[in-house]
Design an enzyme around this catalytic site. Structure first.
Site, PDB file in Angstrom:
ATOM      1  N   CYS A   4     147.295 -29.045  11.513  1.00 54.97           N
ATOM      2  CA  CYS A   4     147.310 -28.314  10.247  1.00 54.97           C
ATOM      3  C   CYS A   4     146.015 -27.518  10.148  1.00 54.97           C
ATOM      4  O   CYS A   4     144.919 -28.090  10.160  1.00 54.97           O
ATOM      5  CB  CYS A   4     147.449 -29.262   9.056  1.00 54.97           C
ATOM      6  SG  CYS A   4     147.163 -28.398   7.489  1.00 54.97           S
ATOM      7  N   ASP A  30     140.307 -16.095   2.144  1.00 53.39           N
ATOM      8  CA  ASP A  30     141.560 -15.892   2.867  1.00 53.39           C
ATOM      9  C   ASP A  30     141.299 -14.945   4.039  1.00 53.39           C
ATOM     10  O   ASP A  30     140.568 -13.963   3.919  1.00 53.39           O
ATOM     11  CB  ASP A  30     142.609 -15.306   1.922  1.00 53.39           C
ATOM     12  CG  ASP A  30     144.008 -15.378   2.494  1.00 53.39           C
ATOM     13  OD1 ASP A  30     144.809 -16.185   1.995  1.00 53.39           O
ATOM     14  OD2 ASP A  30     144.296 -14.612   3.452  1.00 53.39           O
ATOM     15  N   ASN A  86     152.272 -20.688  -3.655  1.00 47.07           N
ATOM     16  CA  ASN A  86     153.587 -20.528  -3.038  1.00 47.07           C
ATOM     17  C   ASN A  86     154.141 -21.898  -2.669  1.00 47.07           C
ATOM     18  O   ASN A  86     153.431 -22.724  -2.079  1.00 47.07           O
ATOM     19  CB  ASN A  86     153.487 -19.632  -1.802  1.00 47.07           C
ATOM     20  CG  ASN A  86     153.137 -18.199  -2.160  1.00 47.07           C
ATOM     21  OD1 ASN A  86     153.596 -17.675  -3.175  1.00 47.07           O
ATOM     22  ND2 ASN A  86     152.318 -17.554  -1.341  1.00 47.07           N
ATOM     23  N   GLY A  92     157.464 -17.648   0.449  1.00 49.43           N
ATOM     24  CA  GLY A  92     156.533 -17.039   1.382  1.00 49.43           C
ATOM     25  C   GLY A  92     155.429 -17.958   1.833  1.00 49.43           C
ATOM     26  O   GLY A  92     154.443 -17.509   2.429  1.00 49.43           O
ATOM     27  N   HIS A  97     150.329 -26.757   3.813  1.00 49.90           N
ATOM     28  CA  HIS A  97     149.319 -27.646   3.217  1.00 49.90           C
ATOM     29  C   HIS A  97     149.041 -26.988   1.871  1.00 49.90           C
ATOM     30  O   HIS A  97     148.623 -25.821   1.837  1.00 49.90           O
ATOM     31  CB  HIS A  97     148.085 -27.683   4.113  1.00 49.90           C
ATOM     32  CG  HIS A  97     146.936 -28.515   3.615  1.00 49.90           C
ATOM     33  ND1 HIS A  97     146.241 -29.395   4.442  1.00 49.90           N
ATOM     34  CD2 HIS A  97     146.333 -28.595   2.411  1.00 49.90           C
ATOM     35  CE1 HIS A  97     145.277 -29.974   3.737  1.00 49.90           C
ATOM     36  NE2 HIS A  97     145.303 -29.493   2.509  1.00 49.90           N
ATOM     37  N   HIS A  99     147.989 -25.107  -1.229  1.00 48.77           N
ATOM     38  CA  HIS A  99     146.795 -24.288  -1.471  1.00 48.77           C
ATOM     39  C   HIS A  99     147.057 -23.357  -2.636  1.00 48.77           C
ATOM     40  O   HIS A  99     148.187 -22.945  -2.884  1.00 48.77           O
ATOM     41  CB  HIS A  99     146.396 -23.498  -0.219  1.00 48.77           C
ATOM     42  CG  HIS A  99     147.513 -22.689   0.365  1.00 48.77           C
ATOM     43  ND1 HIS A  99     148.488 -23.248   1.163  1.00 48.77           N
ATOM     44  CD2 HIS A  99     147.825 -21.377   0.261  1.00 48.77           C
ATOM     45  CE1 HIS A  99     149.348 -22.314   1.524  1.00 48.77           C
ATOM     46  NE2 HIS A  99     148.969 -21.154   0.980  1.00 48.77           N
ATOM     47  N   HIS A 101     146.002 -19.714  -4.214  1.00 50.03           N
ATOM     48  CA  HIS A 101     145.363 -18.412  -3.993  1.00 50.03           C
ATOM     49  C   HIS A 101     144.681 -18.008  -5.297  1.00 50.03           C
ATOM     50  O   HIS A 101     145.306 -18.052  -6.374  1.00 50.03           O
ATOM     51  CB  HIS A 101     146.403 -17.342  -3.689  1.00 50.03           C
ATOM     52  CG  HIS A 101     147.168 -17.532  -2.416  1.00 50.03           C
ATOM     53  ND1 HIS A 101     146.889 -16.814  -1.274  1.00 50.03           N
ATOM     54  CD2 HIS A 101     148.205 -18.345  -2.099  1.00 50.03           C
ATOM     55  CE1 HIS A 101     147.728 -17.168  -0.317  1.00 50.03           C
ATOM     56  NE2 HIS A 101     148.541 -18.099  -0.790  1.00 50.03           N
TER      57      HIS A 101
HETATM   58  P1  DGP Z   1     150.763 -18.775   1.977  1.00 52.79           P
HETATM   59  O1  DGP Z   1     151.576 -17.563   2.312  1.00 52.79           O
HETATM   60  O2  DGP Z   1     150.753 -19.072   0.490  1.00 52.79           O
HETATM   61  O3  DGP Z   1     151.112 -19.974   2.820  1.00 52.79           O
HETATM   62  O4  DGP Z   1     149.271 -18.360   2.328  1.00 52.79           O
HETATM   63  C1  DGP Z   1     148.600 -18.733   3.479  1.00 52.79           C
HETATM   64  C2  DGP Z   1     147.332 -17.924   3.509  1.00 52.79           C
HETATM   65  O5  DGP Z   1     146.457 -18.535   4.430  1.00 52.79           O
HETATM   66  C3  DGP Z   1     147.498 -16.481   3.949  1.00 52.79           C
HETATM   67  O6  DGP Z   1     147.128 -15.619   2.862  1.00 52.79           O
HETATM   68  C4  DGP Z   1     146.536 -16.308   5.106  1.00 52.79           C
HETATM   69  C5  DGP Z   1     145.685 -17.543   5.041  1.00 52.79           C
HETATM   70  N1  DGP Z   1     145.299 -18.073   6.329  1.00 52.79           N
HETATM   71  C6  DGP Z   1     146.128 -18.437   7.338  1.00 52.79           C
HETATM   72  N2  DGP Z   1     145.438 -18.915   8.380  1.00 52.79           N
HETATM   73  C7  DGP Z   1     144.126 -18.867   8.003  1.00 52.79           C
HETATM   74  C8  DGP Z   1     142.910 -19.237   8.662  1.00 52.79           C
HETATM   75  O7  DGP Z   1     142.879 -19.707   9.795  1.00 52.79           O
HETATM   76  N3  DGP Z   1     141.761 -19.036   7.966  1.00 52.79           N
HETATM   77  C9  DGP Z   1     141.748 -18.514   6.704  1.00 52.79           C
HETATM   78  N4  DGP Z   1     140.562 -18.360   6.116  1.00 52.79           N
HETATM   79  N5  DGP Z   1     142.883 -18.164   6.058  1.00 52.79           N
HETATM   80  C10 DGP Z   1     144.048 -18.333   6.710  1.00 52.79           C
END
Ligand code: DGP
Length: 110
Positions: A4, A30, A86, A92, A97, A99, A101
């Protein structure tokens, strides 16, 4: 949880631009920002959905919702922010895990 990405960021196994962390959550930028400020608030405990939370995890989420407004100014979000969580593939969600935004730092589109 093995494999993860957010567990690995939370425990320092892989790097991220962390802006805040405590015993329950980490906040980092992000990778693909959708606003001038786009950070993710992530509980250290691994679970995918609100629907999956146990009582302890629900308490952690409650604490996150108390702490986020307290730290928002230090994240560049003093003038307001959009909070998006989300839930599942149709919404989407791409990282499974939970989170939150936080988007802001500018006037967001309606
Ligand atoms: P969601 O679509 O709600 O699952 O958003 C996942 C977000 O996680 C997406 O906006 C990009 C971000 N993300 C994915 N991988 C990484 C990573 O390795 N590092 C960081 N900082 N953000 C990541």
């Amino acid at each position: 949880m093995e494999n993860c990405i957010f567990c690995k960021i939370a425990n320092g196994e892989i790097p991220a631009a962390k802006l805040y962390e405590d015993e329950e959550m980490v906040v980092f930028r992000d990778l693909h920002p959708q606003a001038k400020v786009h950070v993710l608030a992530v509980p250290r405990q691994h679970f995918k959905l609100f629907a999956d939370m146990n009582a302890e995890q629900a308490e952690i989420v409650k604490n996150m919702l108390v702490k986020i407004p307290q730290i928002a100014p230090s994240l560049g979000l003093a003038d307001g922010y959009r909070l998006i969580v989300n839930q599942g593939e149709n919404a989407g969600q791409t990282v499974f895990h939970l989170h939150m935004h936080l988007l802001g730092g500018e006037k967001l589109p309606e």
